[in-house]
Write a protein that holds these residues in place. Structure first.
Motif, short mmCIF file in Angstrom:
data_model
loop_
_atom_site.label_atom_id
_atom_site.label_comp_id
_atom_site.label_asym_id
_atom_site.label_seq_id
_atom_site.Cartn_x
_atom_site.Cartn_y
_atom_site.Cartn_z
N VAL A 101 5.09 1.63 0.31
CA VAL A 101 3.92 0.77 0.54
C VAL A 101 2.63 1.60 0.68
N LEU A 102 2.60 2.50 1.67
CA LEU A 102 1.36 3.24 1.93
C LEU A 102 0.89 4.09 0.74
N PRO A 103 1.77 4.81 0.04
CA PRO A 103 1.29 5.57 -1.12
C PRO A 103 0.71 4.67 -2.22
N ARG A 104 1.32 3.51 -2.44
CA ARG A 104 0.79 2.59 -3.46
C ARG A 104 -0.55 2.00 -3.03
N GLN A 105 -0.67 1.73 -1.73
CA GLN A 105 -1.97 1.27 -1.24
C GLN A 105 -3.03 2.34 -1.47
N SER A 106 -2.70 3.59 -1.13
CA SER A 106 -3.65 4.69 -1.34
C SER A 106 -4.07 4.79 -2.80
N ALA A 107 -3.10 4.68 -3.70
CA ALA A 107 -3.40 4.77 -5.13
C ALA A 107 -4.32 3.64 -5.57
N LEU A 108 -4.10 2.45 -5.03
CA LEU A 108 -4.96 1.32 -5.40
C LEU A 108 -6.36 1.45 -4.80
N VAL A 109 -6.45 1.99 -3.60
CA VAL A 109 -7.77 2.19 -3.00
C VAL A 109 -8.57 3.20 -3.81
N GLU A 110 -7.90 4.23 -4.29
CA GLU A 110 -8.57 5.30 -5.04
C GLU A 110 -8.61 5.04 -6.54
N GLY A 111 -7.77 4.11 -7.04
CA GLY A 111 -7.51 3.99 -8.46
C GLY A 111 -8.51 3.22 -9.28
N GLY A 112 -8.17 3.11 -10.56
CA GLY A 112 -9.01 2.43 -11.55
C GLY A 112 -8.62 0.98 -11.72
N THR A 113 -9.04 0.42 -12.85
CA THR A 113 -8.84 -1.01 -13.09
C THR A 113 -8.04 -1.27 -14.37
N ASP A 114 -7.17 -0.37 -14.76
CA ASP A 114 -6.41 -0.59 -15.99
C ASP A 114 -5.24 -1.55 -15.74
N ALA A 115 -4.52 -1.90 -16.78
CA ALA A 115 -3.42 -2.86 -16.68
C ALA A 115 -2.30 -2.37 -15.77
N ARG A 116 -2.06 -1.06 -15.75
CA ARG A 116 -1.02 -0.53 -14.88
C ARG A 116 -1.36 -0.77 -13.41
N THR A 117 -2.61 -0.79 -13.08
CA THR A 117 -3.02 -1.05 -11.71
C THR A 117 -2.70 -2.49 -11.32
N ARG A 118 -2.88 -3.41 -12.23
CA ARG A 118 -2.51 -4.82 -11.98
C ARG A 118 -1.01 -4.91 -11.71
N GLN A 119 -0.22 -4.20 -12.51
CA GLN A 119 1.22 -4.17 -12.29
C GLN A 119 1.55 -3.53 -10.95
N ALA A 120 0.75 -2.56 -10.54
CA ALA A 120 0.97 -1.88 -9.26
C ALA A 120 0.81 -2.86 -8.10
N THR A 121 -0.10 -3.83 -8.22
CA THR A 121 -0.26 -4.81 -7.14
C THR A 121 0.97 -5.70 -7.03
N VAL A 122 1.60 -5.97 -8.17
CA VAL A 122 2.82 -6.79 -8.16
C VAL A 122 3.95 -6.01 -7.49
N GLN A 123 4.10 -4.74 -7.86
CA GLN A 123 5.13 -3.91 -7.23
C GLN A 123 4.86 -3.75 -5.74
N LEU A 124 3.62 -3.54 -5.38
CA LEU A 124 3.27 -3.39 -3.97
C LEU A 124 3.61 -4.66 -3.19
N ALA A 125 3.33 -5.80 -3.77
CA ALA A 125 3.66 -7.06 -3.10
C ALA A 125 5.17 -7.17 -2.87
N MET A 126 5.96 -6.72 -3.85
CA MET A 126 7.41 -6.76 -3.71
C MET A 126 7.87 -5.83 -2.59
N PHE A 127 7.37 -4.60 -2.57
CA PHE A 127 7.78 -3.65 -1.53
C PHE A 127 7.31 -4.11 -0.15
N THR A 128 6.14 -4.71 -0.09
CA THR A 128 5.65 -5.25 1.17
C THR A 128 6.55 -6.38 1.65
#
Length: 152
Positions: A101-128
């Motif tokens: 959870v925390l590493p994915r949150q960090s990546a999203l806080v620091e990250g860009g806006t590409d399609a993989r980032t949108r997928q990252a929010t879905v994965q983060l929601a699952m892990f949360t």
């Protein structure tokens, strides 16, 4: 002494674990809002705040198992199956939070806006969700305590 330790354990769980579960659950939708409006300063600030809450209360949450062990020791239930299961699930929840959870949150806080980032929010929601489910099961085990002689 047992009542004092139990009270501190329960209060620590409410004060420390509650904010992590709520902030972590709010993070994926907030991240999606940032992705939809990358220039929205307030949305980005909210995202950083939620991440900071998760990090801080994850550290504060260490007191929960510390007082849990102290309470269990005074109650002489350290060998009980429900407690061993709760300890294992708590450790698993900590690993999910720290490693997924925390590493994915960090990546999203620091990250860009590409399609993989949108997928990252879905994965983060699952892990949360997994993190929150583990804490829900631990809470139920702490209340029900299978085999308990308290009548609960």
């Amino acid at each position: 002494m047992t009542k004092f330790l139990l009270a501190v354990h329960v209060l620590a769980a409410i004060v420390a674990i509650g904010p992590v579960t709520v902030a972590a659950s709010m993070f994926p939708p907030a991240a999606r809002r940032v992705l939809e409006a990358p220039d929205d300063v307030r949305a980005a600030e909210t995202l950083r705040l939620l991440h900071r809450i998760c990090r801080l209360y994850a550290v504060v949450g260490v007191v929960v198992p510390v007082f849990g062990f102290a309470t269990a020791s005074t109650m002489h239930v350290l060998g009980s199956a429900w407690l061993i299961t709760s300890i294992a699930l708590t450790a698993l929840a900590a690993v999910v939070l720290a490693a997924l959870v925390l590493p994915r949150q960090s990546a999203l806080v620091e990250g860009g806006t590409d399609a993989r980032t949108r997928q990252a929010t879905v994965q983060l929601a699952m892990f949360t969700g997994v993190f929150n489910l583990l804490w829900a099961v631990v809470t139920v085990l702490m209340i029900v305590r299978p085999g308990s002689t308290t009548g609960a």
